[in-house]
Motif scaffolding. Structure first.
Motif, short mmCIF file in Angstrom:
data_model
loop_
_atom_site.label_atom_id
_atom_site.label_comp_id
_atom_site.label_asym_id
_atom_site.label_seq_id
_atom_site.Cartn_x
_atom_site.Cartn_y
_atom_site.Cartn_z
N ASP A 1 -3.11 9.86 3.79
CA ASP A 1 -2.22 9.33 2.76
C ASP A 1 -0.75 9.43 3.16
O ASP A 1 0.12 9.10 2.35
CB ASP A 1 -2.43 10.08 1.44
CG ASP A 1 -3.76 9.75 0.80
OD1 ASP A 1 -4.12 8.56 0.81
OD2 ASP A 1 -4.43 10.67 0.31
N PHE A 2 -0.46 9.90 4.37
CA PHE A 2 0.92 10.08 4.81
C PHE A 2 1.28 9.06 5.88
O PHE A 2 0.50 8.82 6.81
CB PHE A 2 1.14 11.49 5.36
CG PHE A 2 1.10 12.56 4.32
CD1 PHE A 2 2.27 13.06 3.77
CD2 PHE A 2 -0.11 13.05 3.85
CE1 PHE A 2 2.23 14.04 2.80
CE2 PHE A 2 -0.15 14.03 2.87
CZ PHE A 2 1.02 14.53 2.34
N GLY A 3 2.44 8.47 5.73
CA GLY A 3 2.97 7.60 6.77
C GLY A 3 4.07 8.33 7.52
O GLY A 3 3.94 9.49 7.89
N HIS A 4 5.20 7.65 7.70
CA HIS A 4 6.29 8.23 8.47
C HIS A 4 7.05 9.27 7.63
O HIS A 4 7.19 9.13 6.43
CB HIS A 4 7.25 7.13 8.91
CG HIS A 4 8.20 7.57 9.98
ND1 HIS A 4 7.91 7.47 11.31
CD2 HIS A 4 9.43 8.13 9.91
CE1 HIS A 4 8.93 7.94 12.01
NE2 HIS A 4 9.87 8.34 11.18
N ASP B 1 0.81 -1.21 0.00
CA ASP B 1 0.00 0.00 0.00
C ASP B 1 0.84 1.26 0.00
O ASP B 1 0.49 2.25 -0.62
CB ASP B 1 -0.92 0.03 1.22
CG ASP B 1 -2.07 -0.96 1.09
OD1 ASP B 1 -2.65 -1.29 2.12
OD2 ASP B 1 -2.36 -1.39 -0.03
N PHE B 2 1.96 1.26 0.75
CA PHE B 2 2.77 2.47 0.92
C PHE B 2 4.18 2.24 0.39
O PHE B 2 4.67 1.12 0.36
CB PHE B 2 2.83 2.86 2.40
CG PHE B 2 1.80 3.87 2.80
CD1 PHE B 2 2.16 5.05 3.41
CD2 PHE B 2 0.47 3.64 2.54
CE1 PHE B 2 1.20 5.99 3.76
CE2 PHE B 2 -0.49 4.55 2.88
CZ PHE B 2 -0.12 5.74 3.51
N GLY C 1 4.31 9.79 12.02
CA GLY C 1 3.30 9.20 11.16
C GLY C 1 2.12 10.13 11.00
O GLY C 1 1.67 10.75 11.94
N TYR C 2 1.56 10.19 9.79
CA TYR C 2 0.44 11.08 9.52
C TYR C 2 -0.78 10.33 9.01
O TYR C 2 -1.76 10.93 8.66
CB TYR C 2 0.83 12.14 8.49
CG TYR C 2 1.51 13.31 9.12
CD1 TYR C 2 0.79 14.45 9.47
CD2 TYR C 2 2.86 13.27 9.43
CE1 TYR C 2 1.41 15.53 10.07
CE2 TYR C 2 3.47 14.35 10.03
CZ TYR C 2 2.74 15.47 10.34
OH TYR C 2 3.35 16.54 10.93
N GLY C 3 -0.71 9.03 8.87
CA GLY C 3 -1.83 8.32 8.28
C GLY C 3 -2.60 7.52 9.28
O GLY C 3 -2.29 7.44 10.45
N GLY C 4 -3.63 6.85 8.80
CA GLY C 4 -4.39 5.91 9.62
C GLY C 4 -3.79 4.54 9.43
O GLY C 4 -2.63 4.35 9.15
N GLU D 1 6.65 8.62 3.54
CA GLU D 1 5.83 7.47 3.12
C GLU D 1 4.51 7.97 2.55
O GLU D 1 3.76 8.68 3.21
CB GLU D 1 5.57 6.54 4.30
CG GLU D 1 6.79 5.71 4.67
CD GLU D 1 6.45 4.62 5.66
OE1 GLU D 1 5.50 4.82 6.43
OE2 GLU D 1 7.13 3.58 5.66
N LEU D 2 4.25 7.59 1.29
CA LEU D 2 3.03 7.97 0.58
C LEU D 2 2.47 6.72 -0.11
O LEU D 2 3.16 5.70 -0.19
CB LEU D 2 3.36 9.03 -0.48
CG LEU D 2 3.88 10.38 0.02
CD1 LEU D 2 4.39 11.22 -1.16
CD2 LEU D 2 2.80 11.12 0.77
N PRO D 3 1.24 6.79 -0.61
CA PRO D 3 0.68 5.63 -1.31
C PRO D 3 1.58 5.18 -2.44
O PRO D 3 2.12 5.99 -3.19
CB PRO D 3 -0.66 6.15 -1.84
CG PRO D 3 -1.04 7.22 -0.87
CD PRO D 3 0.25 7.88 -0.47
N ALA D 4 1.73 3.87 -2.58
CA ALA D 4 2.61 3.33 -3.62
C ALA D 4 2.04 3.55 -5.01
O ALA D 4 2.78 3.55 -5.99
CB ALA D 4 2.83 1.83 -3.37
N ASP D 5 0.72 3.73 -5.10
CA ASP D 5 0.08 3.82 -6.41
C ASP D 5 -0.22 5.25 -6.83
O ASP D 5 -1.24 5.51 -7.46
CB ASP D 5 -1.20 2.99 -6.42
CG ASP D 5 -2.19 3.43 -5.33
OD1 ASP D 5 -1.78 4.25 -4.48
OD2 ASP D 5 -3.32 2.94 -5.34
N LEU D 6 0.67 6.20 -6.49
CA LEU D 6 0.47 7.58 -6.95
C LEU D 6 0.43 7.61 -8.48
O LEU D 6 1.30 7.06 -9.14
CB LEU D 6 1.60 8.48 -6.45
CG LEU D 6 1.62 8.84 -4.96
CD1 LEU D 6 2.84 9.68 -4.65
CD2 LEU D 6 0.35 9.58 -4.55
#
Length: 605
Positions: free
Chosen positions: A518-521, A485-486, A577-580, A532-537
């Motif tokens: 949509d934000f991870g670490h 996903d990320f 981390g900024y995502g769920g 960290e962002l979605p892998a499918d941008l």
């Protein structure tokens, strides 16, 4: 600072003054009349007079209370159409809002020949904006990052600026634009008139007003937040990455007539509508890019039952009044309570009962609490419909379709064909019926069971992330179970650029149309940062983000393809981390039959 509390939106006091009483340009008044404005809202009635007098203003009011007209009317009443340099600058946190404000200025200036309004925002070609700036623009409406870019390039001259507006100031600071906003305030003439509008008054806004505004009038409007008693209000906690699957399950088990699903951006309307259609649901997007004829066709199809689900933004849904709307889903939680009230007011019309469902990620619970506090009505939490619930509905609909077809006039013809086939091939009738059902349902009729509880991540279950838990997740970096996903992306700004996680999130979210989920670490290094962002941008999003600037520096976003040990080191350093939740999992996908004017799901994966 002079403080004034304007009457609330439902107060009779707001009706005691007319627009004509406020004393602004008669040509602007004519345009307002043609648009359909009759009497000023509380924020307009309280704000327009001091702005016309040249006073600085701090306006505290929710979205949807008429703030745009409150500052647009005084600006247009004093505009000099012979000047080529910008006289007014409106800063907005998002491109969506910038476009909305630009459109409003266009309507209000319909009888002011020569007024030029130019929106400048991230994601749009610089060429279009440069052409508009060269032709001359009286009013600039822009996002802070793109305004800074033009100032750095020398393509935007604010030397004759007379009026500066900070619209949704609290949201701009939350998105990490504080440094850009302060720079614009500091680099423009001290003689300019400033209006600051905000839904809330945090300390940062107070400091900003004290530092850059000259003896401002503070005007506070108490928003009308009552919700109808005939609307059932519920919420479902679900991570950003799992919202689509959660919505699909809800649609399978909920009986609905017509539904509006609210999202934040125009691009999200198209994307979500397409993904719902791919799951067998009759959904269509409605947004501000639609021409009027197309909008009317869409609404008529929604009214007559040809379409059952509208995916809309707040702006696109304005003026929409359809009695058959039984459900409103807040797919993206609104950032202000007034928008929430306006959204759910689309259901429960004409004395009918209505249903409102709010999707909330663990990091958005503060917005849920704000809605409950403002409306003085708690929302009931529901759990994610289980696989068993979904499968039971599919079986019930399958049985219902058999019952309906048994009454068909064509049954005898097909019975004879089936009997002939069974006799010729020596096959049981039940097997023939099962084969025919398999053909119409494409094989995957029932959903697979959910993974065991220990392997499940935030599938709409109750909150497992209290503040302490979420902080621990942030400290230890990315959580497991994200699968594909990320991905980790590298940007060309770091500690030497004095960049902060908030600035990174604000810039990337604004330019790429992403949300906080949509934000991870985020790990900030000396010369670069890892995000960290979605892998499918998508390609378009990647293209827009490569040219994004933070503090005037192009970030040059690209995938970080270093060795695994290099990527894993993103867990250290400054960031969070900024995502769920990020986990995947098998969820039901719709497909199959059309019953009662809408498609119902009938296929699982």
């Amino acid at each position: 600072m002079t403080r004034t509390e304007a009457p609330s939106a439902d107060s009779d006091d707001s009706q005691q003054v007319s627009f004509a009483d406020l004393g602004f340009d008669s040509r602007v008044l004519q345009a307002l009349t043609e648009v359909g404005y009759e009497t000023p809202s509380p924020i307009q009635a309280a704000t327009i007079p001091p702005l016309l007098e040249g006073r600085d203003v701090v306006g505290l009011a929710q979205t949807g209370t008429g703030k745009t007209a409150a500052f647009a009317i005084p600006i247009l009443s004093g505009i000099d159409t012979t000047a080529r340099k910008p006289q007014a600058l409106i800063l907005a946190p998002t491109r969506e809002l910038a476009l909305q404000v630009s459109e409003a200025f266009g309507k209000y200036s319909a009888h002011l020949p020569g007024v030029k309004v130019l929106p400048i925002y991230g994601g749009q070609s610089y060429g279009v904006q440069l052409s508009g700036l060269r032709r001359g623009a009286n009013v600039i409406v822009g996002t802070p990052g793109r305004v800074i870019d033009h100032l750095d390039k020398g393509t935007l001259d604010l030397s004759e600026l007379q009026f500066l507006v900070l619209d949704e100031a609290d949201e701009m600071l939350t998105m990490g634009f504080a440094e850009d906003v302060e720079r614009i305030l500091a680099d423009t003439a001290d003689s300019k008139q400033v209006a600051l509008f905000s839904a809330t008054m945090p300390k940062a806004i107070g400091r900003l007003a004290q530092k850059y505004l000259n003896d401002p009038v503070e005007i506070k409007v108490k928003a009308k937040t009552a919700t109808a008693q005939n609307i059932s209000q519920r919420y479902l906690q679900v991570s950003h990455r799992n919202k689509l699957d959660a919505l699909t399950r809800v649609l399978e088990v909920e009986q609905f007539d017509a539904m509006i699903v609210f999202v934040r951006t125009k691009s999200a309307t198209e994307e979500l509508a397409e993904r719902l259609r791919s799951r067998g649901l009759s959904a269509i997007a409605i947004n501000g890019d639609m021409v009027q004829a197309q909008r009317e066709r869409t609404i008529n199809s929604f009214k007559d039952g040809t379409i059952d689900i509208l995916v809309a933004t707040d702006v696109a849904a304005r003026g929409l009044d359809v009695d058959r709307i039984s459900h409103v889903v807040n797919y993206d939680i609104p950032h202000d309570t007034e928008s929430y009230v306006h959204r759910i007011g689309r259901t429960g019309r004409a004395g009918r009962s209505g249903n409102a469902l709010l999707f909330v990620s663990p990091r958005e619970r503060h917005l849920l609490r704000a809605i409950e506090k403002a409306t003085r009505q708690p929302l009931d939490e529901i759990g994610l419909p289980s696989v068993e619930d979904v499968n039971a509905q599919r079986v019930a609909r399958f049985a219902e379709s058999i019952t309906e077809n048994l009454a068909s006039d064509h049954l005898a013809t097909f019975r004879q064909l089936v009997e002939n086939y069974a006799a010729e091939h020596d096959v049981a009738m039940a097997d023939v019926a099962a084969a025919l059902a398999l053909e119409t349902r494409d094989g995957g009729f029932l959903m697979d069971p959910d993974p065991p509880e220990g392997q499940r991540r935030d599938r709409g279950d109750r909150d497992r992330g209290d503040r302490g838990g979420r902080d621990r997740d942030r400290d230890r970096g990315p959580r497991g179970g994200r699968g594909g996903d990320f991905a980790t992306y590298r940007i060309a700004v770091g500690k030497r650029n004095r960049v902060t996680p908030g600035a990174i999130v604000g810039a990337i979210a604004n330019e790429g149309g992403l949300s906080r989920g949509d934000f991870g670490h985020i790990s900030i290094r000396n010369d670069y940062s890892l995000v960290e962002l979605p892998a499918d941008l998508g390609r378009e999003t990647m293209s827009a983000l490569r040219g994004t600037r933070i503090g005037g520096v192009p970030i040059g976003l690209r995938r970080d393809d270093g060795p695994p040990q290099h990527r894993s080191s993103a867990r250290g350093g400054q960031g969070g981390g900024y995502g769920g939740g990020r986990s995947g999992g098998k969820h039901g996908h719709g497909g199959g039959d059309r019953r009662g004017g809408r498609k119902v799901a009938g296929r699982g994966r």
